[in-house]
Write a protein that holds these residues in place. Sequence first.
Motif, PDB file in Angstrom:
ATOM      1  N   LEU A 240       0.827  -1.208   0.000  1.00 42.42           N
ATOM      2  CA  LEU A 240       0.000   0.000   0.000  1.00 42.42           C
ATOM      3  C   LEU A 240       0.862   1.259   0.000  1.00 42.42           C
ATOM      4  CD1 LEU A 240      -2.850  -1.046   2.453  1.00 42.42           C
ATOM      5  CD2 LEU A 240      -3.167  -0.315   0.080  1.00 42.42           C
ATOM      6  N   LYS A 241       1.870   1.298   0.866  1.00 45.03           N
ATOM      7  CA  LYS A 241       2.741   2.472   0.953  1.00 45.03           C
ATOM      8  C   LYS A 241       3.553   2.681  -0.319  1.00 45.03           C
ATOM      9  CE  LYS A 241       3.177   2.465   5.958  1.00 45.03           C
ATOM     10  NZ  LYS A 241       4.035   2.191   7.110  1.00 45.03           N
ATOM     11  N   SER A 242       3.942   1.604  -0.971  1.00 41.42           N
ATOM     12  CA  SER A 242       4.754   1.705  -2.189  1.00 41.42           C
ATOM     13  C   SER A 242       3.946   2.151  -3.402  1.00 41.42           C
ATOM     14  CB  SER A 242       5.382   0.342  -2.518  1.00 41.42           C
ATOM     15  OG  SER A 242       6.258  -0.057  -1.519  1.00 41.42           O
ATOM     16  N   ASN A 243       2.629   2.031  -3.335  1.00 48.32           N
ATOM     17  CA  ASN A 243       1.805   2.286  -4.513  1.00 48.32           C
ATOM     18  C   ASN A 243       0.843   3.456  -4.395  1.00 48.32           C
ATOM     19  OD1 ASN A 243       2.257  -0.043  -6.592  1.00 48.32           O
ATOM     20  ND2 ASN A 243       2.351  -0.985  -4.576  1.00 48.32           N
ATOM     21  N   PHE A 244       0.550   3.901  -3.153  1.00 47.28           N
ATOM     22  CA  PHE A 244      -0.456   4.945  -2.976  1.00 47.28           C
ATOM     23  C   PHE A 244      -0.013   5.975  -1.947  1.00 47.28           C
ATOM     24  CE2 PHE A 244      -2.671   0.923  -3.861  1.00 47.28           C
ATOM     25  CZ  PHE A 244      -3.294   1.254  -5.053  1.00 47.28           C
ATOM     26  N   LYS A 245      -0.388   7.225  -2.189  1.00 48.71           N
ATOM     27  CA  LYS A 245      -0.200   8.261  -1.176  1.00 48.71           C
ATOM     28  C   LYS A 245      -1.149   7.968  -0.023  1.00 48.71           C
ATOM     29  CE  LYS A 245       0.954  11.819  -4.512  1.00 48.71           C
ATOM     30  NZ  LYS A 245       0.480  13.023  -5.191  1.00 48.71           N
ATOM     31  N   GLU A 246      -0.861   8.547   1.134  1.00 49.05           N
ATOM     32  CA  GLU A 246      -1.624   8.239   2.343  1.00 49.05           C
ATOM     33  C   GLU A 246      -3.121   8.479   2.182  1.00 49.05           C
ATOM     34  OE1 GLU A 246      -1.620   9.094   7.138  1.00 49.05           O
ATOM     35  OE2 GLU A 246      -0.022   9.915   5.897  1.00 49.05           O
TER      36      GLU A 246
ATOM     37  N   ILE B 197      -4.951   8.363  -0.431  1.00 50.01           N
ATOM     38  CA  ILE B 197      -5.533   7.351  -1.324  1.00 50.01           C
ATOM     39  C   ILE B 197      -5.528   5.989  -0.633  1.00 50.01           C
ATOM     40  CG2 ILE B 197      -5.293   6.172  -3.542  1.00 50.01           C
ATOM     41  CD1 ILE B 197      -3.985   8.734  -4.624  1.00 50.01           C
ATOM     42  N   ARG B 198      -4.451   5.695   0.047  1.00 50.65           N
ATOM     43  CA  ARG B 198      -4.255   4.409   0.727  1.00 50.65           C
ATOM     44  C   ARG B 198      -5.429   4.066   1.633  1.00 50.65           C
ATOM     45  NH1 ARG B 198       0.619   5.295   4.059  1.00 50.65           N
ATOM     46  NH2 ARG B 198       1.397   6.123   2.114  1.00 50.65           N
ATOM     47  N   GLU B 199      -5.965   5.065   2.301  1.00 55.41           N
ATOM     48  CA  GLU B 199      -7.073   4.847   3.232  1.00 55.41           C
ATOM     49  C   GLU B 199      -8.360   4.419   2.527  1.00 55.41           C
ATOM     50  OE1 GLU B 199      -7.316   8.560   5.292  1.00 55.41           O
ATOM     51  OE2 GLU B 199      -5.359   8.307   6.220  1.00 55.41           O
ATOM     52  N   LYS B 200      -8.474   4.722   1.258  1.00 53.43           N
ATOM     53  CA  LYS B 200      -9.709   4.441   0.508  1.00 53.43           C
ATOM     54  C   LYS B 200      -9.623   3.148  -0.314  1.00 53.43           C
ATOM     55  CE  LYS B 200     -13.614   6.142  -1.271  1.00 53.43           C
ATOM     56  NZ  LYS B 200     -14.373   6.146  -2.189  1.00 53.43           N
ATOM     57  N   ILE B 201      -8.413   2.626  -0.480  1.00 54.63           N
ATOM     58  CA  ILE B 201      -8.202   1.454  -1.329  1.00 54.63           C
ATOM     59  C   ILE B 201      -8.470   0.166  -0.558  1.00 54.63           C
ATOM     60  CG2 ILE B 201      -6.452   0.138  -2.620  1.00 54.63           C
ATOM     61  CD1 ILE B 201      -7.280   2.743  -4.003  1.00 54.63           C
ATOM     62  N   ASN B 202      -9.204  -0.721  -1.177  1.00 51.96           N
ATOM     63  CA  ASN B 202      -9.414  -2.065  -0.643  1.00 51.96           C
ATOM     64  C   ASN B 202      -8.492  -2.982  -1.442  1.00 51.96           C
ATOM     65  OD1 ASN B 202     -11.793  -1.584   1.185  1.00 51.96           O
ATOM     66  ND2 ASN B 202     -12.526  -0.713  -0.727  1.00 51.96           N
ATOM     67  N   LEU B 203      -7.412  -3.449  -0.817  1.00 48.41           N
ATOM     68  CA  LEU B 203      -6.380  -4.195  -1.516  1.00 48.41           C
ATOM     69  C   LEU B 203      -6.505  -5.695  -1.281  1.00 48.41           C
ATOM     70  CD1 LEU B 203      -3.734  -4.080  -3.217  1.00 48.41           C
ATOM     71  CD2 LEU B 203      -2.502  -3.926  -1.031  1.00 48.41           C
ATOM     72  N   PHE B 204      -6.408  -6.441  -2.376  1.00 49.18           N
ATOM     73  CA  PHE B 204      -6.428  -7.899  -2.331  1.00 49.18           C
ATOM     74  C   PHE B 204      -5.197  -8.420  -3.068  1.00 49.18           C
ATOM     75  CE2 PHE B 204     -10.778  -6.669  -1.717  1.00 49.18           C
ATOM     76  CZ  PHE B 204     -11.298  -7.617  -0.854  1.00 49.18           C
ATOM     77  N   TYR B 205      -4.837  -9.648  -2.797  1.00 53.63           N
ATOM     78  CA  TYR B 205      -3.678 -10.263  -3.434  1.00 53.63           C
ATOM     79  C   TYR B 205      -4.058 -11.649  -3.929  1.00 53.63           C
ATOM     80  CZ  TYR B 205       0.969 -12.270  -4.000  1.00 53.63           C
ATOM     81  OH  TYR B 205       2.080 -12.871  -4.509  1.00 53.63           O
TER      82      TYR B 205
END
Length: 186
Positions: free
Chosen positions: A99-105, A107-115
């Motif tokens: 999350l930190k490597s791909n999004f600013k703070e 934006i990071r809070e709004k992203i739902n990340l899956f792998y």
Amino acid sequence: MLNENSSIAVIYKSKYGSTRKYAGWIAIKLDADLYEISDVRKNDLIKYDVIIYGGPLCAGKIKGIDLINKNYKMIEDKNIIVFAVGLSSKFQESKNTILKSNFKEDIREKINLFYLRGAFNYKELGVADKVLMNVMKITLKAKKEEELDQDSKEMLEAFEKPVDFSNKKLVNPIVDFVCKDIKIKY
């Protein structure tokens, strides 16, 4: 809250096919519009309630993620889901780093990340990717056997024999998240 008339876009960037497969499976299960990243214009994003973006993970970076980052102000009111495709089995340990490597703070809070775990076939790699992977191989081979974790051992084996961890069932957490947490019916 969204309803059954909500619109969903599944957008992907795929280099060797795993991400494309996952994006297709997600789009089918959610009755979503499916786009390869090169076919999407920023104004296309406005018409969707849910934007699902998938890309391969390479050295901690999600390929093509600039689509989300550069257009974030325009889509910040959308439900944004991102899935990264890679080989590691240790996603939870590296989720915050990704999350930190791909999004600013903000934006990071709004992203739902899956792998999702993908595939690897050394023989199908392009020249640049082979160079990067050879550096990894040399680094891994320099380690003592007891220093290698399971992912490292699997990676070394994959140089000799292709691996494919892709599985249609792996998209279920994404589909469930959209259906349960965002309230889309499928």
